[in-house]
Design a protein around this motif. Structure first.
Motif, PDB file in Angstrom:
ATOM      1  N   ASP A 116     -12.301 -18.767 -30.480  1.00  0.00           N
ATOM      2  CA  ASP A 116     -12.008 -20.175 -30.243  1.00  0.00           C
ATOM      3  C   ASP A 116     -13.236 -20.937 -29.755  1.00  0.00           C
ATOM      4  N   SER A 117     -13.052 -22.228 -29.521  1.00  0.00           N
ATOM      5  CA  SER A 117     -14.167 -23.091 -29.143  1.00  0.00           C
ATOM      6  C   SER A 117     -14.754 -22.695 -27.795  1.00  0.00           C
ATOM      7  N   VAL A 118     -13.928 -22.201 -26.896  1.00  0.00           N
ATOM      8  CA  VAL A 118     -14.450 -21.766 -25.595  1.00  0.00           C
ATOM      9  C   VAL A 118     -15.342 -20.539 -25.768  1.00  0.00           C
ATOM     10  N   ALA A 119     -14.919 -19.589 -26.591  1.00  0.00           N
ATOM     11  CA  ALA A 119     -15.753 -18.421 -26.858  1.00  0.00           C
ATOM     12  C   ALA A 119     -17.101 -18.847 -27.441  1.00  0.00           C
ATOM     13  N   ARG A 120     -17.072 -19.802 -28.351  1.00  0.00           N
ATOM     14  CA  ARG A 120     -18.325 -20.283 -28.941  1.00  0.00           C
ATOM     15  C   ARG A 120     -19.249 -20.870 -27.887  1.00  0.00           C
ATOM     16  N   GLU A 121     -18.671 -21.461 -26.858  1.00  0.00           N
ATOM     17  CA  GLU A 121     -19.482 -22.128 -25.844  1.00  0.00           C
ATOM     18  C   GLU A 121     -20.014 -21.165 -24.782  1.00  0.00           C
ATOM     19  N   VAL A 122     -19.184 -20.211 -24.353  1.00  0.00           N
ATOM     20  CA  VAL A 122     -19.526 -19.451 -23.147  1.00  0.00           C
ATOM     21  C   VAL A 122     -20.175 -18.107 -23.410  1.00  0.00           C
ATOM     22  N   LEU A 123     -20.013 -17.550 -24.601  1.00  0.00           N
ATOM     23  CA  LEU A 123     -20.630 -16.248 -24.850  1.00  0.00           C
ATOM     24  C   LEU A 123     -22.150 -16.376 -24.839  1.00  0.00           C
TER      25      LEU A 123
END
Length: 290
Positions: free
Chosen positions: A110-117
């Motif tokens: 998801d978009s959060v994974a794209r941002e925080v990884l």
């Protein structure tokens, strides 16, 4: 039970025996020397998101990291995800060595994974998603065709079908993964697939010790007769074909279009002689030691 708390409890056993989840009995000495129970584990985070400790590495699978209600419904129900994460995002991604992405639907990356990884974390994706990941600013992605040897872990890509008929065509290509390493249990992560010949063939080829199955029985309006994930009936078919493997059932009670629940799956499994003992249905946040 927290991993650290479990290990602490083991240290208090003294000369006592240890019974593993598979029912095997070890002395504490034999347990420490021969069994990987403290080293390997699969933790269900939520939906299909897993943290796997395997052969000394931390592997994150299909990260859906948004807070409850962040995304629109899939089937006109609650906003998704329908439940909160059991851990903080920081705890989930901390010290991750590898990310496996079975496909890029928003409930799997998801978009959060794209941002925080971390930008340099190793990400393994399927060929159908190569262009998707090339457009992101991660520096260490790998498109897995069939097989990859990574840090003495063999990673095999397997196929599946994300539904049947017209809805199956619309859902696109999905993959699963098999993890193998010397003196370690073989883990088969089926991914978003119904019970199909490709799954049966993977079980026959790799003879896994552990199978992780996405069993939410997800359905879309207008296609109710064609689930896009294994439902209760298909999970029973998987159990019957799984040999001696333990089956960990996930991808339930986190999205509005998933109709199979933990309770409904457990009820059906209880009625099938000889199969329920192989089934594990974890709660969100629960860690299963292998």
């Amino acid at each position: 039970m927290k991993r650290s708390k479990f290990i602490s409890n083991l240290s208090c056993l003294g000369a006592l025996s240890v019974v593993t989840p598979g029912g095997l009995l070890y002395s504490q000495t034999a347990f420490s020397e021969t069994y990987s129970f403290m080293k390997n584990s699969i933790q269900l985070i939520r939906n299909a998101t897993l943290v796997i400790h395997y052969a000394g590495k931390k592997i994150l699978v299909d990260p859906l990291l948004a807070e409850k209600g962040a995304y629109n419904p899939f089937a006109g129900g609650e906003r998704n995800p329908t439940v909160e994460l059991p851990l903080s995002v920081e705890d989930i991604i901390e010290n991750t060595d590898l990310v496996l992405v079975s496909h890029t639907h928003s409930d799997h990356f998801d978009s959060v994974a794209r941002e925080v990884l971390p930008r340099d974390v190793k990400i393994v994706n399927q060929p159908a998603d190569e262009d998707y990941f090339q457009k992101l600013d991660f520096s260490n992605t790998h498109t897995l065709q069939e097989h990859l040897l990574w840090n003495d872990i063999n990673i095999h890509r397997t196929g599946g079908k994300h539904g049947s008929g017209e809805i199956g065509k619309r859902m696109g290509t999905v993959s699963g993964f098999v993890l193998q390493a010397k003196d370690q249990p073989t883990i088969y992560i089926i991914g978003d697939s119904i019970w199909t010949e490709e799954v049966a063939q993977a079980i026959e080829e790799f003879k896994p010790d552990i199978i992780v199955a996405n069993t939410g029985g997800a359905r879309f309006p207008g296609y109710e007769e064609n689930p896009i994930l294994m439902d209760e009936e298909q999970t029973i078919s998987l159990l019957k074909a799984s040999g001696n493997a333990r089956v960990i059932a996930v991808h339930m009670e986190a999205l509005d279009h998933c109709t199979t629940t933990r309770a409904s799956l457990q009820q059906i499994a209880n009625s099938v002689n000889g199969e329920v003992e192989k089934l594990i249905i974890p709660k969100d946040g629960e860690e299963i030691f292998l």
